[in-house]
Enzyme design. Sequence first.
Site, PDB file in Angstrom:
ATOM      1  N   TRP A   1       0.876  -1.183   0.000  1.00 38.04           N
ATOM      2  CA  TRP A   1       0.000   0.000   0.000  1.00 38.04           C
ATOM      3  C   TRP A   1       0.911   1.231   0.000  1.00 38.04           C
ATOM      4  O   TRP A   1       1.813   1.336   0.859  1.00 38.04           O
ATOM      5  CB  TRP A   1      -0.847  -0.057   1.277  1.00 38.04           C
ATOM      6  CG  TRP A   1      -1.768   1.098   1.496  1.00 38.04           C
ATOM      7  CD1 TRP A   1      -2.623   1.652   0.590  1.00 38.04           C
ATOM      8  CD2 TRP A   1      -1.938   1.834   2.721  1.00 38.04           C
ATOM      9  NE1 TRP A   1      -3.321   2.669   1.177  1.00 38.04           N
ATOM     10  CE2 TRP A   1      -2.916   2.808   2.478  1.00 38.04           C
ATOM     11  CE3 TRP A   1      -1.365   1.753   3.994  1.00 38.04           C
ATOM     12  CZ2 TRP A   1      -3.340   3.700   3.460  1.00 38.04           C
ATOM     13  CZ3 TRP A   1      -1.778   2.636   4.976  1.00 38.04           C
ATOM     14  CH2 TRP A   1      -2.759   3.599   4.706  1.00 38.04           C
TER      15      TRP A   1
ATOM     16  N   ASP B   1      -0.039  -5.376   9.542  1.00 37.25           N
ATOM     17  CA  ASP B   1      -1.098  -4.443   9.190  1.00 37.25           C
ATOM     18  C   ASP B   1      -2.294  -5.293   8.769  1.00 37.25           C
ATOM     19  O   ASP B   1      -2.233  -6.002   7.759  1.00 37.25           O
ATOM     20  CB  ASP B   1      -0.641  -3.531   8.039  1.00 37.25           C
ATOM     21  CG  ASP B   1      -1.702  -2.488   7.705  1.00 37.25           C
ATOM     22  OD1 ASP B   1      -2.757  -2.475   8.361  1.00 37.25           O
ATOM     23  OD2 ASP B   1      -1.464  -1.685   6.777  1.00 37.25           O
TER      24      ASP B   1
ATOM     25  N   LYS C   1     -12.861  -1.123   6.445  1.00 39.23           N
ATOM     26  CA  LYS C   1     -13.428  -1.995   5.417  1.00 39.23           C
ATOM     27  C   LYS C   1     -14.390  -3.029   5.999  1.00 39.23           C
ATOM     28  O   LYS C   1     -15.500  -3.170   5.534  1.00 39.23           O
ATOM     29  CB  LYS C   1     -12.292  -2.704   4.664  1.00 39.23           C
ATOM     30  CG  LYS C   1     -11.764  -1.935   3.488  1.00 39.23           C
ATOM     31  CD  LYS C   1     -10.934  -0.715   3.827  1.00 39.23           C
ATOM     32  CE  LYS C   1      -9.598  -1.048   4.424  1.00 39.23           C
ATOM     33  NZ  LYS C   1      -8.699   0.102   4.603  1.00 39.23           N
TER      34      LYS C   1
END
Length: 427
Positions: free
Chosen positions: A157, A238, A274
């Site tokens: 990311w 993460d 999310k």
Amino acid sequence: MALGAAISRAIPRRALSSAATSARSASSWWGHVEPAPKDPILGVTEAFLADPSPDKVNVGVGAYRDDNGKPVVLECVREAERRIAGTLNMEYLPMGGSVKMIEETLKLAYGEDSEFIKDKRIAAVQALSGTGACRLFADFQKRFLPDSQIYIPIPTWANHHNIWRDARVPQRTLRYYHPESKGLDFASMMDDIRNAPNGSFFLLHACAHNPTGVDPSEEQWREISYQFKVKNHFPFFDMAYQGFASGDPERDAKAIRIFLEDGHPIGCAQSYAKNMGLYGQRIGCLSILCEDEMQAVAVKSQLQQLARPMYSNPPVHGALIVSTILGDTELKNLWLKEVKGMADRIIGMRKALRENLEKLGSPLSWEHITNQIGMFCYSGLTPEQVDRLTSEFHIYMTRNGRISMAGVTTGNIGYLANAIHEVTTSS
Ligand code: PLA
């Protein structure tokens, strides 16, 4: 009024040093500031919004849409909001955030019956979603191990690089993805883990790797964990997509559980953006598994100390939503059902996109679309092909060829497949 002008009016000119007056006239305080480059992900949304075309499609940012392309608020969230409304006050949370939210959140990562939770070995604070959790960890790392570095998978990311850069932690690369096979470059990854200096920090995506959609298998995670043990490396997970890989948050925590079983100290960033659709609520958690309760108390106090001058304490609403849902069996079950529903719709869209491309007679292999998991398809489209998708078809995505499958719907899939077929077969 510009700050410079205000100051020069308030202070007699002769009182200012000549250096200050000559270097910066009233209007040029910020003259040296160049416009920042557009963010590679959020910049795509900006461009999408500015496009008047009725055909436009946004598969840039990873934001879940229903099959009509509309943003989704989960039913469990609506119900939690109904329960919260008018019943609670809006006072500050403690610096470390909502104790109840943290308690429930740790169970998701470490396991319902985790001995580490019982033994109070985890230092955890509420964070400004996954980004804030990563940043807080990076700042903590810099403050207490100022000479350390971090190994970051390539690709990752994009914001991971910004986060550790701004925290002034030097970055090293962890090879991860194999462009030819469109799968994991496990051998190179293991080499990099073996060749890193003992006791290095590594950033790992717990599941649903962004942007590639490629995760190590359970067996590979076990080997990675073993090698980390040999090298005494520190894994920082993460976990921005727990539930989005398999549809089951418990299964998606497998990598973390393997490391815990092997006795690693770990760090973990969790996000409800999310999996609960709480994107704008900025709700997440940073946790660090410590050696004992005393260490955990010290670490937590220092994390709070880092947060205090930045944002003082975290926002309350998202924390209330999360703790209301996870603290109630009925609402939690509804959430699990809804997470699975989102993951399943994405899996369905993967199949459909591949089938559409194959039906069009594409000479290329699109098998990777269904092999990859999570929110994204790392399509293999070149930046030039992406540029054509945008300029000729008003399809918006990041230039690394990442398609947010969460934005693909039965309404736009045919159009998307046709456009991809067009840019990959004609120049
Ligand atoms: N970590 C990873 C791996 C992510 O992909 C994202 C979000 C985050 C952390 C941070 O999310 P949060 O702060 O909202 O919890 N990535 C998105 C959005 C979905 C973004 O770029 O901010 C993406 O499109 O990649």
